[in-house]
Scaffold this active site. Structure first.
Site, PDB file in Angstrom:
ATOM      1  N   THR A 144      83.987  55.032   9.159  1.00  0.00           N
ATOM      2  CA  THR A 144      82.886  54.973   8.194  1.00  0.00           C
ATOM      3  C   THR A 144      81.695  54.214   8.771  1.00  0.00           C
ATOM      4  O   THR A 144      81.847  53.351   9.630  1.00  0.00           O
ATOM      5  CB  THR A 144      83.331  54.298   6.878  1.00  0.00           C
ATOM      6  OG1 THR A 144      83.921  53.021   7.167  1.00  0.00           O
ATOM      7  CG2 THR A 144      84.340  55.158   6.153  1.00  0.00           C
ATOM      8  N   LYS A 170      88.620  52.618  10.316  1.00  0.00           N
ATOM      9  CA  LYS A 170      87.743  51.880  11.229  1.00  0.00           C
ATOM     10  C   LYS A 170      86.339  51.869  10.629  1.00  0.00           C
ATOM     11  O   LYS A 170      85.597  52.841  10.717  1.00  0.00           O
ATOM     12  CB  LYS A 170      87.733  52.567  12.604  1.00  0.00           C
ATOM     13  CG  LYS A 170      86.601  52.125  13.545  1.00  0.00           C
ATOM     14  CD  LYS A 170      86.646  50.657  13.898  1.00  0.00           C
ATOM     15  CE  LYS A 170      85.537  50.281  14.889  1.00  0.00           C
ATOM     16  NZ  LYS A 170      84.187  50.280  14.252  1.00  0.00           N
ATOM     17  N   ASP A 242      81.171  64.298   8.024  1.00  0.00           N
ATOM     18  CA  ASP A 242      79.969  64.211   7.193  1.00  0.00           C
ATOM     19  C   ASP A 242      78.883  63.593   8.067  1.00  0.00           C
ATOM     20  O   ASP A 242      78.923  62.402   8.350  1.00  0.00           O
ATOM     21  CB  ASP A 242      80.270  63.363   5.962  1.00  0.00           C
ATOM     22  CG  ASP A 242      79.049  63.059   5.124  1.00  0.00           C
ATOM     23  OD1 ASP A 242      78.017  63.724   5.322  1.00  0.00           O
ATOM     24  OD2 ASP A 242      79.128  62.166   4.261  1.00  0.00           O
ATOM     25  N   GLY A 244      74.565  64.056   9.681  1.00  0.00           N
ATOM     26  CA  GLY A 244      73.220  63.719   9.246  1.00  0.00           C
ATOM     27  C   GLY A 244      72.586  64.752   8.337  1.00  0.00           C
ATOM     28  O   GLY A 244      73.104  65.842   8.113  1.00  0.00           O
ATOM     29  N   CYS A 276      71.977  59.457   4.107  1.00  0.00           N
ATOM     30  CA  CYS A 276      71.999  60.792   4.716  1.00  0.00           C
ATOM     31  C   CYS A 276      71.470  61.872   3.784  1.00  0.00           C
ATOM     32  O   CYS A 276      71.109  62.959   4.242  1.00  0.00           O
ATOM     33  CB  CYS A 276      73.414  61.138   5.187  1.00  0.00           C
ATOM     34  SG  CYS A 276      74.654  61.154   3.883  1.00  0.00           S
ATOM     35  N   GLU A 370      66.451  63.415  11.545  1.00  0.00           N
ATOM     36  CA  GLU A 370      66.814  62.499  10.463  1.00  0.00           C
ATOM     37  C   GLU A 370      66.208  61.121  10.736  1.00  0.00           C
ATOM     38  O   GLU A 370      66.487  60.510  11.769  1.00  0.00           O
ATOM     39  CB  GLU A 370      68.332  62.384  10.345  1.00  0.00           C
ATOM     40  CG  GLU A 370      68.783  61.464   9.217  1.00  0.00           C
ATOM     41  CD  GLU A 370      70.292  61.340   9.136  1.00  0.00           C
ATOM     42  OE1 GLU A 370      70.830  61.310   8.016  1.00  0.00           O
ATOM     43  OE2 GLU A 370      70.947  61.276  10.196  1.00  0.00           O
TER      44      GLU A 370
END
Length: 467
Positions: A144, A170, A242, A244, A276, A370
């Site tokens: 994450t 982690k 998951d 950008g 995001c 992004e």
């Protein structure tokens, strides 16, 4: 010291610093690549704990964890604000979402089932009957990022536990304290320290675990480059990624003007732009464009930046001064190429003021990549079809939005925008933790959202009886 930490008593610790003022806000124990054999042996034992646990017990544990966090919302919120720089009012909302994520996971734990298979529908199988169940995958390795350090961890741990898996988490080394506190709550609620482990370490730890053959799934939220590196070394594993976004929001002239402006301001600058699905490109119908830019800038200038632990603060710092310098450079480059600065573009340490740009060339990074920063670009359009084409111009697309009072216009946008979610009369920055979440094109693999994450984390097992 909890049971999970006691395995590595001799380890060094990772010091966590507040991005706002650099003070020390906590420590977590560091793991190294040398610890991976022990981590994996515990995880293998944890798969037995998870599989043998009844659905009722999984639900009880997850609900108990949710209740425990509900009793200490301010403590968790302050941890988030200190380690990630998220404004305290926003941090409280993240805690509320985490509680909801765990409760949703508890409900779904009771529903992890299967279906009857109509074997007799196939000639020659008239005497057979059976069904399939949804079984745990085994060991899930979850990674994450720093920006939603509590709820994004909950989106990995809740579904993994509900599905009966063992899970190794982690979290980001920039903001690991919230995830550590969440793990401690889950252990206290009844999850075994084998079924749930949390590891803190450098890239070698991630690399080593990614390559472990007994890990059956990697659930990753973070940057595209890291995701690409993971897929190149992971081997035969399930992937949920998951990544950008570069969210576009279309504002039509017939929209609720104040709703559109206020929602887009929030969507652009929530969590200092570390988001995001944050609103990055706003496409406004030309007849209201000047009015929209003026009102948007007015509300942006009213935002209070500073200490994230103060209730008065609307926007705290970026995660680091390096990241604030990075976006400062990107905006300076856009301005040098002809973009117009409406407001912002001021940096003080790690705080970068909310910034509004117009006339941005589409080849600038602030438009085409992004930004993950408190920067938004606003552009006019004359043709709705042209706006749709521009909205689809990014190679990664998590969410998009449109503001309009026309059902026909809204449905056309919903049909033609290439994104994992199209928010109608909301900015791109809307997410309910029970909905499927992920991107189109290069933005994701698989889907999160509790029910959908559980589907990713389970596998069907067929039982057929020949009578």
């Amino acid at each position: 010291m909890n049971a999970n930490q006691s395995t590595f008593q001799a380890q060094e610790s990772l010091t966590v610093y507040a991005p706002f003022d650099g003070r020390v806000v906590g420590h977590v124990p560091l793991s190294t690549a040398a610890d991976i054999p022990v981590i994996m042996e515990k995880a293998r034992l944890g798969t037995l704990d998870g599989k043998q646990m009844s659905r009722t017990e999984r639900a009880r544990i997850l609900n108990a964890a949710a209740e425990a966090i509900a009793g200490q919302i301010d403590t968790f919120a302050l941890t988030i604000a200190n380690e990630s720089g998220k404004a305290l009012r926003q941090a409280r909302k993240e805690v509320a979402r985490c509680i909801n994520t765990l409760r949703l996971s508890a409900e779904e734990a009771k529903r992890v089932g299967g279906e009857i298979i109509p074997f007799s529908a196939y000639q020659g199988s008239e005497n057979r009957q059976g069904y399939f169940t949804q079984e745990p995958l085994g060991i899930v390795f979850a990674v994450t990022p720093f920006n939603d350090p509590l709820n994004l961890a909950a989106h990995k741990l809740g579904p993994a536990i509900a599905a009966g898996n063992a899970v190794i988490l982690k979290p980001s080394g920039l903001s690991p304290l919230s995830a550590q506190k969440l793990a401690e709550v889950l252990w206290k609620a009844g999850v075994s320290p084998n079924q749930l482990q949390i590891v803190h370490g450098d890239r070698s730890v991630i690399t080593g675990l990614v390559q472990e053959k007994d890990i059956r799934m990697i659930s990753f939220t973070g940057g595209t480059s890291t995701a690409e590196a993971i897929t190149q070394i992971a081997g035969l594993k399930k992937m949920a990624m998951d990544l950008g976004g570069n969210a576009a929001v279309i504002v039509m002239a017939d929209s609720d003007f104040e709703l559109a402006v206020e929602s887009c301001v929030s969507g652009s600058f929530w969590a200092s732009g570390h988001n995001c699905i944050g609103t990055q490109r706003i496409l406004v119908e030309r007849s209201i464009y000047e009015q929209f830019v003026g009102r948007f800038a007015e509300l942006t200038r009213q935002m209070i930046t500073g200490d994230p632990t103060s209730d008065a603060t609307d926007m705290g710092p970026m995660i680091s001064e390096d990241q604030a310098k990075r976006i400062e450079t990107w905006v300076s480059d856009a301005l040098a190429k002809g973009a117009k600065l409406i407001c912002g573009h001021e940096r003080k340490g790690s705080i970068y003021s909310p910034t509004v740009l117009t006339d941005v060339p589409t080849d600038c990074k602030v438009w085409s990549e992004e930004v993950f920063a408190p920067v938004v670009s606003i552009a006019p359009f004359d043709s709705f079809d042209a706006a749709l084409a521009e909205a689809n111009g990014s190679e990664c697309s998590l969410h998009a939005g449109i503001f309009t009072r026309s059902l026909e216009t809204a449905l056309k946008a919903a049909d033609q925008i290439e994104a994992g979610g199209v928010m109608i009369n909301d900015s791109s920055d809307y997410r309910f933790d029970g909905m499927p979440f992920g991107g189109f094109k290069y933005g994701s693999l698989g889907r999160e959202g509790v029910k959908f994450a559980i589907q990713e984390m389970t596998q069907p097992k067929v039982i057929c009886i020949n009578r």
